[in-house]
Design a protein around this motif. Structure first.
Motif, short mmCIF file in Angstrom:
data_model
loop_
_atom_site.label_atom_id
_atom_site.label_comp_id
_atom_site.label_asym_id
_atom_site.label_seq_id
_atom_site.Cartn_x
_atom_site.Cartn_y
_atom_site.Cartn_z
N UNK A 195 105.91 -17.87 0.77
CA UNK A 195 105.35 -16.79 1.59
C UNK A 195 105.94 -16.74 2.99
N UNK A 196 106.71 -17.76 3.36
CA UNK A 196 107.24 -17.82 4.72
C UNK A 196 108.39 -16.83 4.90
N UNK A 197 108.46 -16.25 6.10
CA UNK A 197 109.54 -15.32 6.42
C UNK A 197 110.70 -16.08 7.05
N UNK A 198 111.95 -15.61 6.91
CA UNK A 198 112.31 -14.29 6.39
C UNK A 198 112.38 -14.19 4.88
N UNK A 199 112.19 -15.27 4.15
CA UNK A 199 112.21 -15.22 2.69
C UNK A 199 113.38 -15.99 2.10
N UNK A 200 113.32 -16.25 0.79
CA UNK A 200 114.34 -17.06 0.13
C UNK A 200 115.57 -16.26 -0.27
N UNK A 201 116.59 -16.97 -0.69
CA UNK A 201 117.80 -16.33 -1.19
C UNK A 201 117.54 -15.73 -2.57
N UNK A 220 112.83 -10.43 4.49
CA UNK A 220 112.26 -9.42 5.38
C UNK A 220 112.71 -9.80 6.78
N UNK A 221 113.62 -9.02 7.33
CA UNK A 221 114.17 -9.32 8.65
C UNK A 221 113.33 -8.67 9.74
N UNK A 222 113.59 -9.04 10.98
CA UNK A 222 112.81 -8.53 12.10
C UNK A 222 113.36 -7.24 12.67
N UNK A 223 114.57 -6.85 12.26
CA UNK A 223 115.19 -5.64 12.79
C UNK A 223 115.81 -4.82 11.66
N UNK A 272 124.13 -4.38 -8.90
CA UNK A 272 123.58 -5.22 -7.84
C UNK A 272 123.93 -4.71 -6.46
N UNK A 273 125.03 -3.98 -6.34
CA UNK A 273 125.40 -3.37 -5.07
C UNK A 273 124.40 -2.30 -4.65
N UNK A 274 123.88 -1.56 -5.63
CA UNK A 274 122.82 -0.59 -5.35
C UNK A 274 121.55 -1.31 -4.93
N UNK A 275 121.28 -2.45 -5.55
CA UNK A 275 120.10 -3.23 -5.16
C UNK A 275 120.20 -3.69 -3.71
N UNK A 276 121.39 -4.10 -3.29
CA UNK A 276 121.59 -4.49 -1.89
C UNK A 276 121.37 -3.29 -0.96
N UNK A 277 121.89 -2.13 -1.37
CA UNK A 277 121.72 -0.92 -0.56
C UNK A 277 120.25 -0.54 -0.45
N UNK A 278 119.50 -0.68 -1.56
CA UNK A 278 118.07 -0.35 -1.55
C UNK A 278 117.28 -1.32 -0.68
N UNK A 279 117.76 -2.54 -0.53
CA UNK A 279 117.12 -3.51 0.34
C UNK A 279 117.22 -3.08 1.81
N UNK A 280 118.29 -2.37 2.15
CA UNK A 280 118.48 -1.93 3.53
C UNK A 280 117.45 -0.85 3.89
N UNK A 281 117.21 -0.69 5.18
CA UNK A 281 116.23 0.28 5.65
C UNK A 281 116.74 1.72 5.54
N UNK A 282 118.01 1.91 5.83
CA UNK A 282 118.62 3.24 5.78
C UNK A 282 119.97 3.12 5.08
N UNK A 283 120.27 4.08 4.22
CA UNK A 283 121.54 4.11 3.50
C UNK A 283 122.34 5.33 3.98
N UNK A 284 123.52 5.08 4.53
CA UNK A 284 124.41 6.14 5.01
C UNK A 284 125.58 6.25 4.03
N UNK A 285 125.88 7.48 3.59
CA UNK A 285 127.00 7.68 2.66
C UNK A 285 128.05 8.58 3.28
N UNK A 305 108.12 -3.31 10.38
CA UNK A 305 107.53 -4.42 9.63
C UNK A 305 106.24 -3.99 8.92
N UNK A 306 105.48 -3.11 9.57
CA UNK A 306 104.24 -2.64 8.98
C UNK A 306 104.48 -1.95 7.65
N UNK A 307 105.58 -1.20 7.53
CA UNK A 307 105.87 -0.53 6.26
C UNK A 307 106.18 -1.55 5.16
N UNK A 308 106.82 -2.66 5.53
CA UNK A 308 107.11 -3.71 4.55
C UNK A 308 105.82 -4.36 4.04
N UNK A 309 104.91 -4.65 4.95
CA UNK A 309 103.69 -5.33 4.55
C UNK A 309 102.69 -4.39 3.91
#
Length: 270
Positions: free
Chosen positions: A85-91, A100-103, A116-129, A223-227
């Protein structure tokens, strides 16, 4: 085969208030193996104090997990189900996807952001193409599961109906459609017209804009949106189902077929 220099698998560059993190395996379309996943995870740990851009090198954001590394103990992706449960989280299997990062993190997507590359992109807050971008669940055709948040985050971003279409068909999504589906955007913000500038140029401009806002407010609202939308339990279930797929005969047969076809294409070109 020449062994890769682990210190060069992920590049980190500082530009003003922005840090750019880049996968450096262009010969593999920036596919992620175990050492790369660990280097990515460390890079995001080290630079959590800065606005981040996760960008492409060699023309591709990331083409997923390196399938050639799956059965190599030294090269295989991290596959632990442990999740404290500890942040920022495991690998995670692809590196930072359980963090879950602070910025904010911005994905600058040129070329392929698939599997998996799409999964990394989905992890990001904003995706620019940019105009070169192609997104998709390409692992569908190889019998490889989404195992690092794809089945959880994709419906959150585009809705369940569109997510089912993309996940079940594995079809490619070009930049213009990605905007229409709100899977990605351009900067200045647009969900209608693809910007002519590169994804990295757009992301740098966006990062500079975000850095000008009062940071405590920006970070806490983010962070509020993540939680408010916890995904940990859903991703643990996704991981369990993914492991079942990876240990199935179907998966091994699909991967063997893929490598046979790839080798045959190489021989045809000779």
């Amino acid at each position: 085969m020449t062994k890769e220099d682990s210190s060069k698998l992920v590049l980190v560059e500082k530009r003003g208030t922005t840090t750019i993190v880049t996968i450096n395996r262009p010969h593999k379309r920036n596919c992620v193996n175990g050492p790369t996943a660990r280097a990515l995870y460390q890079a995001f740990l080290d630079f959590d104090a800065d606005p981040l851009i996760f960008g492409p090198l060699g023309g591709n954001f990331c083409a997923g997990a390196d399938l050639a590394a799956i059965q190599n103990q030294d090269e295989a992706n991290p596959m632990s189900s442990e999740w404290s449960d500890s942040l920022p989280g495991p690998i995670g299997p692809m590196g930072p996807s359980r963090m879950i990062l602070s910025k904010p993190v911005i994905a600058a997507i040129s070329g392929f952001a698939v599997a998996g590359g799409l999964e990394l992109a989905l992890w990001c807050d904003i995706r620019i193409v940019d105009t070169t971008a192609t997104l998709g669940v390409f692992c569908r055709m190889r019998g490889v599961p989404l195992i690092d948040g794809g089945t959880v985050r994709l419906p959150q971003v585009v809705g369940r109906g569109v997510a089912m279409d993309l996940m079940l068909t594995g079809r490619p999504v070009k930049a213009q459609e990605a905007l229409k589906l709100q899977l990605a955007t351009c900067y200045p913000t647009s969900y209608e017209i693809v910007n002519d500038a590169s994804a990295l140029e757009q992301a740098l401009a966006l990062a500079a804009s975000l850095a000008e806002h009062p940071q405590t407010c920006l970070r806490n609202d983010r962070l509020s949106t993540h939680f408010a939308s916890p995904i940990r339990d859903a991703m643990i279930k996704e991981f369990e189902l993914g492991l079942e797929t990876l240990t199935s005969g179907e998966f091994l047969e699909a991967i063997s077929k893929f490598f046979r076809e790839t080798e045959a294409k190489k021989l045809t070109k000779l």
